[in-house]
Design an enzyme around this catalytic site. Structure first.
Site, mmCIF file in Angstrom:
data_model
loop_
_atom_site.group_PDB
_atom_site.id
_atom_site.type_symbol
_atom_site.label_atom_id
_atom_site.label_comp_id
_atom_site.label_asym_id
_atom_site.label_seq_id
_atom_site.Cartn_x
_atom_site.Cartn_y
_atom_site.Cartn_z
ATOM 1 N N THR A 73 50.832 79.375 -74.819
ATOM 2 C CA THR A 73 50.765 79.999 -73.502
ATOM 3 C C THR A 73 49.305 80.184 -73.155
ATOM 4 O O THR A 73 48.500 80.541 -74.025
ATOM 5 C CB THR A 73 51.477 81.366 -73.478
ATOM 6 O OG1 THR A 73 50.946 82.171 -72.424
ATOM 7 C CG2 THR A 73 51.287 82.126 -74.768
ATOM 8 N N CYS A 129 49.025 76.847 -66.654
ATOM 9 C CA CYS A 129 50.147 77.598 -67.215
ATOM 10 C C CYS A 129 50.996 76.552 -67.917
ATOM 11 O O CYS A 129 51.164 75.442 -67.389
ATOM 12 C CB CYS A 129 50.929 78.314 -66.122
ATOM 13 S SG CYS A 129 52.469 79.043 -66.688
#
Length: 229
Positions: A83, A196
């Site tokens: 992430t 992202c």
């Protein structure tokens, strides 16, 4: 082959891409039936998202540091955090382990520079676009990242959390993402960061007329390079 430890679950959708890509890259490099030596510690994202929204980053850091310690104890030779946003806790993770931690921002910066990009448009969560931890790391590598305006940042945040992280990809959201890219290009962006790990579910590099770096993919490449070195 070294064992790659992955802290995942944020979201599960993108962690599945890590698993697929790490194995694909090892198979391409070694051939035949080869696959990656992997350990995955997948956390429950809902309580972490609540802590994010409450700006309680010390608590998220403690959760991820514990996950990293468990991966190291299980035999991981290197740690990946699957992430971008949670790299805000990168130092907490580094401080908890004795094995290397491969920062997604470093892999991203190297890939951008290799493609000749200097002013990339950063498409990511609101936290990654607005806080300094990620943009400063890119700037330290000689890049000048741009972010969308407030309305687009809010829209992209909603797309990521309310749709992509839950396995939903809507055509109208893809169109909105491409409009953000167009506005970024008008503002001087010469490349795009899928900043992202879910943005690659929404947009494809084939839809964009400047170089694109998908952070998930370059992070996986960095990990496999380490594992097979």
């Amino acid at each position: 082959m070294k064992t790659i430890g992955v802290i995942g679950g944020m979201s599960a959708e993108s962690t599945a891409i890590y698993y697929r890509e790490l194995n694909r890259l090892v198979r391409e490099r070694l051939g035949g039936l080869h696959s990656a030596e992997l350990l995955i510690r997948s956390v429950d994202f809902a309580p972490i998202a609540e802590l994010q929204a409450a700006d309680r980053w010390d608590e998220t850091g403690a959760i991820l540091a514990d996950a990293a310690r468990k991966l190291e104890a299980a035999g991981a030779d290197v740690i990946l955090l699957a992430t971008n946003t949670m790299h805000l806790n990168a130092e907490a993770i580094r401080g908890a382990i004795g094995v290397p931690f491969l920062h997604i921002g470093d892999a991203t910066a190297a890939a951008l520079k290799a493609r000749g990009v200097r002013r990339p448009l950063l498409l990511a969560t609101r936290f990654t676009m607005e806080k300094a931890f990620y943009k400063d790391r890119l700037a330290a590598a000689g890049l000048d990242p741009l972010v969308p305006d407030q309305a687009d940042r809010d829209r992209l945040q909603a797309i990521i959390y309310d749709e992509l992280c839950q396995g939903v990809v809507r055509p109208q959201s893809t169109a909105a993402g491409l409009e953000m890219v167009a506005r970024g290009r008008s503002a001087g962006a010469d490349g795009v960061i899928f900043g992202c790990t879910e943005v690659g579910l929404l947009l494809s590099p084939d839809q964009i007329d400047v170089p694109v770096v998908d952070t998930t993919l370059v992070h996986c490449e960095a990990a496999v390079n380490f594992a097979l070195a």
